[in-house]
Design an enzyme around this catalytic site. Sequence first.
Site, mmCIF file in Angstrom:
data_model
loop_
_atom_site.group_PDB
_atom_site.id
_atom_site.type_symbol
_atom_site.label_atom_id
_atom_site.label_comp_id
_atom_site.label_asym_id
_atom_site.label_seq_id
_atom_site.Cartn_x
_atom_site.Cartn_y
_atom_site.Cartn_z
ATOM 1 N N TYR A 230 -12.750 15.642 19.632
ATOM 2 C CA TYR A 230 -11.673 15.792 20.611
ATOM 3 C C TYR A 230 -10.533 16.626 20.027
ATOM 4 O O TYR A 230 -10.046 17.579 20.630
ATOM 5 C CB TYR A 230 -11.152 14.405 21.046
ATOM 6 N N TYR B 243 -3.613 10.971 34.659
ATOM 7 C CA TYR B 243 -2.350 10.289 34.322
ATOM 8 C C TYR B 243 -1.185 11.285 34.246
ATOM 9 O O TYR B 243 -0.194 11.155 34.975
ATOM 10 C CB TYR B 243 -2.561 9.564 32.988
ATOM 11 N N SER C 146 -2.033 18.587 21.977
ATOM 12 C CA SER C 146 -1.772 17.243 21.444
ATOM 13 C C SER C 146 -1.269 17.341 20.022
ATOM 14 O O SER C 146 -1.636 18.272 19.282
ATOM 15 C CB SER C 146 -3.084 16.453 21.472
ATOM 16 N N HIS D 197 -13.863 12.696 37.455
ATOM 17 C CA HIS D 197 -14.760 12.145 36.447
ATOM 18 C C HIS D 197 -14.121 10.932 35.770
ATOM 19 O O HIS D 197 -14.782 9.938 35.479
ATOM 20 C CB HIS D 197 -15.072 13.230 35.402
ATOM 21 N N LYS E 4 -8.833 20.612 20.994
ATOM 22 C CA LYS E 4 -7.436 21.017 21.233
ATOM 23 C C LYS E 4 -7.076 22.194 20.330
ATOM 24 O O LYS E 4 -6.426 23.154 20.767
ATOM 25 C CB LYS E 4 -6.491 19.836 21.025
ATOM 26 N N ASP F 65 -14.690 20.999 40.082
ATOM 27 C CA ASP F 65 -14.878 20.910 38.640
ATOM 28 C C ASP F 65 -14.561 22.282 38.060
ATOM 29 O O ASP F 65 -15.172 23.281 38.464
ATOM 30 C CB ASP F 65 -16.344 20.517 38.352
ATOM 31 N N ASN G 191 -6.263 3.171 24.542
ATOM 32 C CA ASN G 191 -4.877 3.404 24.126
ATOM 33 C C ASN G 191 -4.067 2.106 24.139
ATOM 34 O O ASN G 191 -4.390 1.150 24.836
ATOM 35 C CB ASN G 191 -4.229 4.458 25.027
ATOM 36 N N ARG H 63 -8.214 1.162 12.424
ATOM 37 C CA ARG H 63 -9.149 1.925 13.260
ATOM 38 C C ARG H 63 -9.440 3.253 12.563
ATOM 39 O O ARG H 63 -8.517 3.940 12.136
ATOM 40 C CB ARG H 63 -8.521 2.184 14.638
ATOM 41 N N GLU H 64 -10.719 3.586 12.512
ATOM 42 C CA GLU H 64 -11.115 4.817 11.835
ATOM 43 C C GLU H 64 -10.465 6.034 12.513
ATOM 44 O O GLU H 64 -10.439 6.113 13.742
ATOM 45 C CB GLU H 64 -12.641 4.961 11.869
ATOM 46 N N VAL I 262 -4.014 -5.514 16.810
ATOM 47 C CA VAL I 262 -3.203 -4.495 16.144
ATOM 48 C C VAL I 262 -4.072 -3.892 15.050
ATOM 49 O O VAL I 262 -4.527 -4.596 14.141
ATOM 50 C CB VAL I 262 -1.912 -5.102 15.549
ATOM 51 N N PHE I 263 -4.323 -2.574 15.169
ATOM 52 C CA PHE I 263 -5.254 -1.918 14.236
ATOM 53 C C PHE I 263 -4.583 -1.641 12.891
ATOM 54 O O PHE I 263 -4.065 -0.552 12.662
ATOM 55 C CB PHE I 263 -5.780 -0.616 14.843
HETATM 56 C C1 UD1 Z 1 -4.995 8.994 20.377
HETATM 57 C C2 UD1 Z 1 -5.429 10.210 19.641
HETATM 58 C C3 UD1 Z 1 -4.720 11.391 20.214
HETATM 59 C C4 UD1 Z 1 -5.012 11.517 21.686
HETATM 60 C C5 UD1 Z 1 -4.622 10.253 22.391
HETATM 61 C C6 UD1 Z 1 -5.076 10.400 23.841
HETATM 62 C C7 UD1 Z 1 -5.998 9.568 17.345
HETATM 63 C C8 UD1 Z 1 -5.602 9.661 15.909
HETATM 64 N N1 UD1 Z 1 -5.144 10.114 18.225
HETATM 65 O O1 UD1 Z 1 -3.607 8.805 20.078
HETATM 66 O O2 UD1 Z 1 -5.168 12.562 19.584
HETATM 67 O O3 UD1 Z 1 -4.317 12.612 22.231
HETATM 68 O O4 UD1 Z 1 -5.227 9.136 21.757
HETATM 69 O O5 UD1 Z 1 -5.837 9.400 24.313
HETATM 70 O O6 UD1 Z 1 -7.009 9.018 17.675
HETATM 71 N N2 UD1 Z 1 -3.415 0.555 18.653
HETATM 72 C C9 UD1 Z 1 -3.610 -0.779 18.358
HETATM 73 N N3 UD1 Z 1 -4.450 -1.505 19.153
HETATM 74 C C10 UD1 Z 1 -5.082 -0.990 20.241
HETATM 75 C C11 UD1 Z 1 -4.863 0.375 20.549
HETATM 76 C C12 UD1 Z 1 -4.035 1.117 19.737
HETATM 77 O O7 UD1 Z 1 -3.062 -1.297 17.386
HETATM 78 O O8 UD1 Z 1 -5.837 -1.692 20.920
HETATM 79 C C13 UD1 Z 1 -2.501 1.342 17.824
HETATM 80 C C14 UD1 Z 1 -3.165 2.508 17.127
HETATM 81 O O9 UD1 Z 1 -3.652 2.163 15.878
HETATM 82 C C15 UD1 Z 1 -1.986 3.498 17.045
HETATM 83 C C16 UD1 Z 1 -1.135 3.172 18.263
HETATM 84 O O10 UD1 Z 1 -1.518 1.876 18.677
HETATM 85 O O11 UD1 Z 1 -1.241 3.235 15.908
HETATM 86 C C17 UD1 Z 1 -1.329 4.150 19.396
HETATM 87 O O12 UD1 Z 1 -2.723 4.257 19.678
HETATM 88 P P1 UD1 Z 1 -3.281 5.064 20.937
HETATM 89 O O13 UD1 Z 1 -2.537 4.651 22.153
HETATM 90 O O14 UD1 Z 1 -4.767 4.925 20.939
HETATM 91 O O15 UD1 Z 1 -2.841 6.564 20.654
HETATM 92 P P2 UD1 Z 1 -3.124 7.494 19.378
HETATM 93 O O16 UD1 Z 1 -4.178 6.943 18.521
HETATM 94 O O17 UD1 Z 1 -1.811 7.774 18.760
#
Ligand code: UD1
Length: 341
Positions: A148, A10, A123, A33, A152, A57, A198, A295-296, A216-217
């Site tokens: 992960y 990406y 990160s 991969h 970093k 690789d 994400n 989300r944990e 929404v987590f």
């Molecule tokens: C996560 C990692 C970060 C990593 C990045 C790359 C953590 C704490 N951070 O970023 O280190 O570099 O991924 O992949 O894990 N959310 C929802 N519903 C969803 C998905 C996400 O509500 O289905 C919310 C999450 O709770 C968060 C926000 O959206 O508040 C962004 O989430 P995400 O895109 O997964 O990124 P990070 O968690 O910030």
Amino acid sequence: MVLVTGGAGYIGSHTAVALHEAGFMPVLVDNLHNSKASAVDGVRAIVGEDIPFEAVDICDKAALEALFGRHDFVGVLHFAAHKAVGESMAKPAMYAANNVGGLGVLLEVASAHDLDNIVFSSSCTVYGEPEDMPVAESAPFQRAESPYGWTKQACERVLEDHAAARGAAHVALLRYFNPIGAHPSANIGELPLGVPNNLIPFLTQAVSGIRKALTVFGGDYATPDGTCIRDYLHVMDLAEAHVAALQWCLDQPDDQSVIRPFNLGTGKGASVLEVIQGFERATGQKVPYTMGERREGDVVAIWADPSRAANELGWRTTRSLDTSLADAWRWQEKLNQEGSN
Ligand code: UD1
């Protein structure tokens, strides 16, 4: 030529476009991969040139040696890594071997070829849950929440020690906040394989009907609307930061090692609900979502103090959240038309 590891990924693919625009020739290296060769085609379509691609690789030392024999690099932008937090909990050894081990192999080969200009994908996860907001580069690392995140932190330390030992290495540690969006041409974008972890790829797939509603987590955090806050930046802004960081490396004195972390973000936080509203405003699409459990491992709120990158790299974001969301949607619509996601 500039070595771009993870060049089909990406951020790597978008950075290849920005490099080419700035007059550098990227050589894209990827083991595919977690990416597809179609991203390379997308880069070539945008720049109108046959950008070199090598299916290597970075953990394969012999293959990397051969690659360095074929090209003369002025710098390396190192993106190749595993990046899924949840997966890293299940496979910590794989994350250590690929992310930390891969960097080790790359540095051994690069220094054997006197390649000392290094831009590393770090990160904001290195900060954990920061005490002061916005977070500056001087903020202390917290114990990593995930394997992960640890990789970093560990890679930053490996690079620090490497720079000290080399005496003439120039290293930019780029601490990304949350990159989103896609190239406005929709030739390249985020291409999650399987169910996206994400927020934005899940959201655009939910709007497309590929997934059920977005969850929404957590809606009960101590934030104004109860949802987590992040600093979302356009991936092309992030790509341009890499060009500025490479230039910064090239400008450092030849006989001295310099290593410097830079936060890359907009400096503004947005909550999950604000992102949903912004998406609806920018695209006219309705986002199906439900409020769910926390989300944990999620940090409650984090956004960048990007002033060092502004002062020292001359870089700042120029694209708005709405533009980023509109570009993410244009890319998803293209995938939907192709039926490829
Ligand atoms: C996560 C990692 C970060 C990593 C990045 C790359 C953590 C704490 N951070 O970023 O280190 O570099 O991924 O992949 O894990 N959310 C929802 N519903 C969803 C998905 C996400 O509500 O289905 C919310 C999450 O709770 C968060 C926000 O959206 O508040 C962004 O989430 P995400 O895109 O997964 O990124 P990070 O968690 O910030």
